[in-house]
Design a protein around this motif. Structure first.
Motif, PDB file in Angstrom:
ATOM      1  N   ARG A 754      15.847 -34.072  35.185  1.00 23.01           N
ATOM      2  CA  ARG A 754      15.865 -35.406  34.585  1.00 23.01           C
ATOM      3  C   ARG A 754      15.949 -36.508  35.637  1.00 23.01           C
ATOM      4  NH1 ARG A 754      18.824 -35.622  28.857  1.00 23.01           N
ATOM      5  NH2 ARG A 754      18.320 -33.552  28.057  1.00 23.01           N
ATOM      6  N   PHE A 755      16.460 -36.176  36.815  1.00 18.81           N
ATOM      7  CA  PHE A 755      16.631 -37.201  37.858  1.00 18.81           C
ATOM      8  C   PHE A 755      15.404 -37.335  38.741  1.00 18.81           C
ATOM      9  CE2 PHE A 755      20.945 -35.854  36.699  1.00 18.81           C
ATOM     10  CZ  PHE A 755      21.471 -37.082  36.336  1.00 18.81           C
ATOM     11  N   ILE A 801      15.651 -38.332  28.911  1.00 15.83           N
ATOM     12  CA  ILE A 801      14.475 -37.628  28.394  1.00 15.83           C
ATOM     13  C   ILE A 801      14.452 -36.204  28.923  1.00 15.83           C
ATOM     14  CG2 ILE A 801      11.954 -37.612  28.306  1.00 15.83           C
ATOM     15  CD1 ILE A 801      12.067 -40.670  28.650  1.00 15.83           C
ATOM     16  N   ASP A 802      14.443 -35.243  28.018  1.00 15.58           N
ATOM     17  CA  ASP A 802      14.313 -33.839  28.383  1.00 15.58           C
ATOM     18  C   ASP A 802      12.917 -33.632  28.960  1.00 15.58           C
ATOM     19  OD1 ASP A 802      13.776 -31.038  28.312  1.00 15.58           O
ATOM     20  OD2 ASP A 802      15.340 -30.762  26.812  1.00 15.58           O
ATOM     21  N   GLN A 803      12.845 -33.236  30.223  1.00 11.48           N
ATOM     22  CA  GLN A 803      11.557 -33.138  30.905  1.00 11.48           C
ATOM     23  C   GLN A 803      10.723 -31.946  30.455  1.00 11.48           C
ATOM     24  OE1 GLN A 803      10.392 -35.644  33.310  1.00 11.48           O
ATOM     25  NE2 GLN A 803      11.995 -36.528  32.006  1.00 11.48           N
ATOM     26  N   GLN A 804      11.317 -31.078  29.631  1.00  7.16           N
ATOM     27  CA  GLN A 804      10.548 -29.965  29.098  1.00  7.16           C
ATOM     28  C   GLN A 804       9.972 -30.253  27.713  1.00  7.16           C
ATOM     29  OE1 GLN A 804      13.610 -29.174  30.925  1.00  7.16           O
ATOM     30  NE2 GLN A 804      12.018 -29.007  32.480  1.00  7.16           N
ATOM     31  N   THR A 805      10.573 -31.174  26.979  1.00  6.77           N
ATOM     32  CA  THR A 805      10.149 -31.416  25.600  1.00  6.77           C
ATOM     33  C   THR A 805       9.744 -32.856  25.313  1.00  6.77           C
ATOM     34  OG1 THR A 805      12.376 -31.965  24.811  1.00  6.77           O
ATOM     35  CG2 THR A 805      11.757 -29.621  24.843  1.00  6.77           C
ATOM     36  N   GLY A 806      10.194 -33.778  26.120  1.00  2.00           N
ATOM     37  CA  GLY A 806       9.937 -35.185  25.836  1.00  2.00           C
ATOM     38  C   GLY A 806      10.909 -35.782  24.851  1.00  2.00           C
ATOM     39  N   GLN A 807      11.890 -35.014  24.391  1.00  2.94           N
ATOM     40  CA  GLN A 807      12.886 -35.512  23.441  1.00  2.94           C
ATOM     41  C   GLN A 807      13.950 -36.324  24.175  1.00  2.94           C
ATOM     42  OE1 GLN A 807      12.897 -35.101  20.073  1.00  2.94           O
ATOM     43  NE2 GLN A 807      10.941 -34.014  20.138  1.00  2.94           N
ATOM     44  N   ARG A 808      14.517 -37.308  23.460  1.00  2.00           N
ATOM     45  CA  ARG A 808      15.565 -38.144  24.035  1.00  2.00           C
ATOM     46  C   ARG A 808      16.938 -37.698  23.547  1.00  2.00           C
ATOM     47  NH1 ARG A 808      12.064 -42.936  22.749  1.00  2.00           N
ATOM     48  NH2 ARG A 808      11.374 -43.858  24.710  1.00  2.00           N
ATOM     49  N   ASN A 809      17.925 -37.813  24.435  1.00  2.00           N
ATOM     50  CA  ASN A 809      19.322 -37.624  24.087  1.00  2.00           C
ATOM     51  C   ASN A 809      20.146 -38.446  25.058  1.00  2.00           C
ATOM     52  OD1 ASN A 809      22.076 -36.303  24.393  1.00  2.00           O
ATOM     53  ND2 ASN A 809      21.290 -35.247  22.589  1.00  2.00           N
ATOM     54  N   GLN A 810      21.062 -39.232  24.537  1.00  2.00           N
ATOM     55  CA  GLN A 810      21.758 -40.216  25.359  1.00  2.00           C
ATOM     56  C   GLN A 810      22.918 -39.641  26.144  1.00  2.00           C
ATOM     57  OE1 GLN A 810      22.563 -39.736  22.253  1.00  2.00           O
ATOM     58  NE2 GLN A 810      24.602 -40.456  21.750  1.00  2.00           N
ATOM     59  N   ASP A 811      23.272 -38.387  25.959  1.00  2.00           N
ATOM     60  CA  ASP A 811      24.521 -37.873  26.510  1.00  2.00           C
ATOM     61  C   ASP A 811      24.605 -37.975  28.030  1.00  2.00           C
ATOM     62  OD1 ASP A 811      25.283 -37.333  23.976  1.00  2.00           O
ATOM     63  OD2 ASP A 811      25.090 -35.158  24.091  1.00  2.00           O
ATOM     64  N   VAL A 812      23.516 -37.635  28.737  1.00  2.00           N
ATOM     65  CA  VAL A 812      23.561 -37.654  30.197  1.00  2.00           C
ATOM     66  C   VAL A 812      23.821 -39.066  30.702  1.00  2.00           C
ATOM     67  CG1 VAL A 812      22.244 -37.238  32.306  1.00  2.00           C
ATOM     68  CG2 VAL A 812      22.091 -35.620  30.409  1.00  2.00           C
ATOM     69  N   PHE A 813      23.096 -40.024  30.172  1.00  2.00           N
ATOM     70  CA  PHE A 813      23.272 -41.417  30.603  1.00  2.00           C
ATOM     71  C   PHE A 813      24.683 -41.896  30.282  1.00  2.00           C
ATOM     72  CE2 PHE A 813      23.089 -45.960  30.318  1.00  2.00           C
ATOM     73  CZ  PHE A 813      22.195 -46.349  31.303  1.00  2.00           C
ATOM     74  N   GLN A 814      25.145 -41.597  29.084  1.00  2.00           N
ATOM     75  CA  GLN A 814      26.455 -42.098  28.681  1.00  2.00           C
ATOM     76  C   GLN A 814      27.571 -41.458  29.500  1.00  2.00           C
ATOM     77  OE1 GLN A 814      26.969 -42.927  24.601  1.00  2.00           O
ATOM     78  NE2 GLN A 814      29.107 -42.346  24.560  1.00  2.00           N
ATOM     79  N   GLN A 815      27.476 -40.151  29.747  1.00  2.00           N
ATOM     80  CA  GLN A 815      28.511 -39.484  30.530  1.00  2.00           C
ATOM     81  C   GLN A 815      28.522 -39.995  31.964  1.00  2.00           C
ATOM     82  OE1 GLN A 815      30.957 -37.194  29.487  1.00  2.00           O
ATOM     83  NE2 GLN A 815      31.675 -37.866  31.490  1.00  2.00           N
TER      84      GLN A 815
END
Length: 855
Positions: A754-755, A801-815
């Motif tokens: 992701r980075f 953004i999950d680089q394998q699926t293109g799906q979003r999830n805010q957990d990494v940014f928020q943590q």
């Protein structure tokens, strides 16, 4: 529009007490949902809350305007032919329409078209009959409320050129004659003064009394105790976007407006409404085409036209945009019924949102937000549909507005941040002294950037605002976003996305259709290179140990050896990574890293922020065949040459991070391939081989005198390095916060992907890389310095953004935001000077990394 699929929280359960407002029952349209579907279908999946910045035009307005242009010929209104006469008549008809909209007539007011309210304000500043100080006279005064837009405050520069005194007035300092005492003044004194104030603060939505117009003019209120005659400029640009203004009751002398605030279209057109009783006083030094009754080119002889409109509309006005106004008025009246309906609807949305937002608190009782307002949101007479605030953590510390904006974008919520071109209100509400503002400037903060906190002090705030097409579901989606990001959704739920489901229900639900099912790619796009064998992240082989004498012996004790474990390049900007074990290096970094980018039909670079499915495009470089092979699920592989065809490709101009770059189009074949994959017109372009883009460096970051680092299509630097130890710490934090560690931990390789780094190293200490000043890698040496660390990477929402699926999830940014004190830094940028490429230079997995610590 956006709403909750699940049962709303108690503070959000307002549909029973939030009645349908008049705009939702406009004749012929039925419900507000029907209006959104018919007129604003492009908003599907988006919560737009920046109507104070620019409202949105309905589809029917654009359609009718386009049909008008297709069916009629509008000529230059300064000509005398038939097409010109049509334009003249249409423009005059629109002037009448504008005056009627503001409940006045041509007998009382004139409409001078300008490029916007800012141009209208400048016109007043330059044409006002200022009087300089003289014997027995203190001269004119220019007074303005500190809660004014920048464009009003800027008028003081014109006044200063006339030796006119400018006086800023705080809202609380508008006093009455009785309070200030009697002003010793000749009743016939006509010394002109100008007082400017906003009908509505564009910062907080505070509405200042329209009664001030007559009170100041009559002497009941005076900004300054000076003799003379006061003229009133009412800045109505923000106010009239959602409220009626009756100029027959509140006869300001000057009223600047911008039409895109009301209609969304056209932009770049505004007007100055001039009270006819003051029009003869206005002076003019410049004259342009159409304003002269007669003049001589060889002699200082000029006679202006008689009317204020003819004197001040220099050159040919934007007459097609004026035609567009006619359709704007038609659409607004047809869809909403009246400005009164718009005012009531937008105020109710703001009032509801303000009430719910104010009630949010952390488990310890601390408020979630700090709202900046001078009203209690009790009435549209005192408050417009604007809410200004900052988000707080549970200790009461302000979370920087840029972090809030990044998180909001993950929810497809569009809002605005900063100081909103209103430094006076920003200072007043945020408690910023003049010295603080100057200190922030010295620290590198300028208006409009994303430097949101300096020494813990906020430099701006967050603003949301509503328009007539806004819905209750928009407000609820925003409130859910605040709750989810501040109070955390349990179990690591995916980011709710605003979208319309097949049944037409307006709900807030996880993003769908953004890419293939999870697991389809399972990391395959991080493919092994044809250059060398793949080494997994866990391998840290010590194959090279050469280091510069400067680096040798610097790191001792706790640090241990650092080894390159993985190398990635990203041939197409924002597309999938291409993993290698050995790779050539050029003057711009890893060979072919970010050499291509995907652009839309307007030539604008696409990133995963706008198009997450870019990560599903997998490029592979074949150096021997001199081609790049591009793959994606459901598509046949396609090849693109690594270099342009003998330099015959046509050069085009593009932009990357505000830099101009020379590029060329890679052809229709790959364009068709990309367009089919994304379902919209796209092109692949490549940076021209003979074009050099220089890195931006602060003076203290110069590599060495007389040298310049060159960049490919990267954002900031040639390389990005990530330390595995830092990623491991973040992974542990995510696991600990994820339902008490019961859920499956995010795999390390997926987290690191992701980075989007170039160089992955092992390490013994998390975030130790941020203490490095420079480093060498293996036997790869540059002239001094070696690799220079040019700073940390400030992360945006792409890491969600999950680089394998293109799906979003805010957990990494928020943590990361929480653990890193809201700065969201991860990884470091590296840069080197121009290289001596007479012998091959490569980077390879297994090379030792030798850092030098900062002094």
């Amino acid at each position: 529009m956006a709403g909750g699929a699940a049962e709303p929280e108690p503070e959000l359960r307002a549909s029973q007490r939030f009645p349908d407002s008049a705009p939702s029952r406009a004749p012929g349209l039925g419900s507000l949902r029907g209006l959104r579907e018919r007129e604003f279908g492009r908003l599907a999946g988006t919560v737009y809350l920046d109507h104070a910045g620019a409202t949105l035009f309905p589809q029917s307005q654009l359609t009718s305007f386009t049909e008008d242009l297709m069916e009629n010929v509008y000529g230059n209104p300064h000509s005398q032919n038939i097409t010109s006469k049509l334009t003249q008549d249409t423009v005059e008809q629109v002037r009448y329409r504008i005056l009627a909209h503001f409940h006045t007539t041509p007998e009382d007011y004139s409409v001078v078209f300008t490029s916007g309210s800012t141009a209208a304000l400048r016109l007043v500043a330059e044409a006002f009959p200022w009087e300089s100080p003289g014997p027995g006279s203190g001269g004119s005064h220019f007074c303005y409320l500190t809660d004014n837009h920048t464009s009003v405050v800027g008028m003081r520069k014109v006044a200063a050129a006339m030796n006119v005194i400018s006086i800023p007035i705080r809202p609380e300092d508008i006093w009455t004659v009785e309070e200030q005492g009697t002003v010793d003044c000749d009743p016939d004194c006509q010394l002109p003064h100008l007082f400017c104030y906003p009908a509505q603060s564009n910062f907080s939505g505070t509405r200042y009394p329209l009664s001030w117009i007559e009170e100041v003019r009559s002497g009941q209120r005076r900004p300054v105790s000076v003799p003379g005659k006061w003229f009133i400029l009412l800045d109505a640009a923000s106010y009239v976007s959602t409220s009626p203004l009756d100029l027959s009751a509140h006869q300001a002398d000057f009223v600047p407006i911008s039409f895109y605030k009301i209609f969304g279209l056209p932009t770049g057109l505004g007007a100055l409404l001039v009270n006819n009783r003051v029009a003869p006083l206005l002076r003019k030094s410049y004259f342009g085409g159409g304003t002269a009754a007669a003049y001589l080119a060889g002699e200082d002889f000029y006679i202006p036209r008689s009317s204020v409109v003819e004197r001040f509309e220099d050159g040919t006005i934007s007459y097609l945009d004026v035609v567009a106004l006619k359709h704007g008025f038609d659409a607004l009246e047809r869809l909403t019924g009246s400005m009164e309906n718009i005012q009531q609807h937008t105020f109710m949305l703001a009032q509801y949102t303000h009430t719910a937002l104010s009630s949010l608190s952390y488990p310890n009782g601390a408020p979630v937000v700090q709202i900046y307002s001078d009203s209690d949101f009790s009435s549209p007479d005192v408050q417009g549909p604007i809410i200004n605030f900052n988000v707080l953590d549970d200790s009461g510390n302000i979370i920087g507005y840029s972090q809030v904006e990044k998180m909001a974008s993950l929810y497809n919520i569009q809002l605005r941040t900063g100081c909103f071109c209103n430094t006076g209100a920003c200072q007043r509400h945020l408690g910023l002294s003049n010295e603080m503002v100057k200190k922030h400037l010295q620290a590198g903060h300028v208006c409009g950037d994303d430097v949101d906190l300096i020494d813990g002090q906020p430099t701006g705030s967050v603003r949301i605002s509503f328009g007539y097409m806004s819905t209750l579901e928009d407000a609820q989606a925003f409130l859910r976003f605040i709750k989810a990001t501040c109070l955390r959704l349990p179990g690591g739920q995916p980011v709710p996305q605003a979208c319309d489901n097949e049944a037409g229900d307006e709900s807030l639900s996880p993003q769908k259709g953004a890419g293939p099912d999870p697991g389809v790619c399972n990391g395959s796009h991080l493919a092994a290179s044809t250059v060398g064998l793949h080494l997994p992240l866990s391998v840290a082989t010590n194959t090279q140990s050469t280091a510069s004498e400067k680096a040798a012996g610097i790191l001792r004790g706790n640090f241990g050896p650092h080894v390159v474990t993985n190398l990635y390049l990203y041939p197409i900007k924002s597309c999938a990574a291409f993993e290698v074990t050995v790779w050539p290096v050029g003057n711009q970094g890893l060979l072919y890293d970010r050499s291509w980018m995907v652009v839309n039909h307007n030539g604008i670079c696409l990133s995963q922020k706008q198009e997450p499915r870019l990560c599903l495009i997998q490029p592979f470089i074949d150096l021997q065949q001199k081609v790049m092979v591009i793959k994606a699920k459901g598509m046949e592989p396609i090849e693109v040459p690594l270099e342009e065809d003998n330099g015959q490709a046509q050069i085009c101009q593009s932009r990357v991070c505000m830099d101009r770059v020379n590029t060329y189009d890679c052809g229709e074949k790959i364009s068709s391939w990309l367009s089919k994959f994304f379902g919209r017109p796209c092109h692949l372009i490549k940076q021209s081989s003979n074009f050099q883009r220089s890195a931006k460096k602060k003076p203290e970051k110069d590599l060495s005198p007389g040298t310049t680092a060159t960049l490919s299509l990267v954002n900031k630097a040639q390389y990005l390095l990530v330390n595995t130890a830092s990623a491991m710490e973040l992974q542990q934090q995510l696991h600990a916060s994820d339902n008490n560690g019961k859920e499956e931990v995010l795999p390390m390789k997926d987290l690191i992907s992701r980075f989007r780094a170039n160089i992955i190293t092992n390490g013994t200490k998390a975030f130790e890389e941020e203490e490095w000043q420079e480093l060498s890698i293996g036997s790869f040496h540059f002239s001094l310095p070696i690799y220079q660390v040019v700073g940390p990477c400030h992360r945006c929402q792409m890491i969600c953004i999950d680089q394998q699926t293109g799906q979003r999830n805010q957990d990494v940014f928020q943590q990361l935001s929480e653990s890193r004190k809201r700065k969201v830094n991860f990884g470091i940028y590296l840069m080197h000077e121009s290289l001596d490429l007479s012998s091959p230079c490569v980077l390879s997995v297994g090379s030792e990394v030798h850092p030098v610590l900062k002094e």
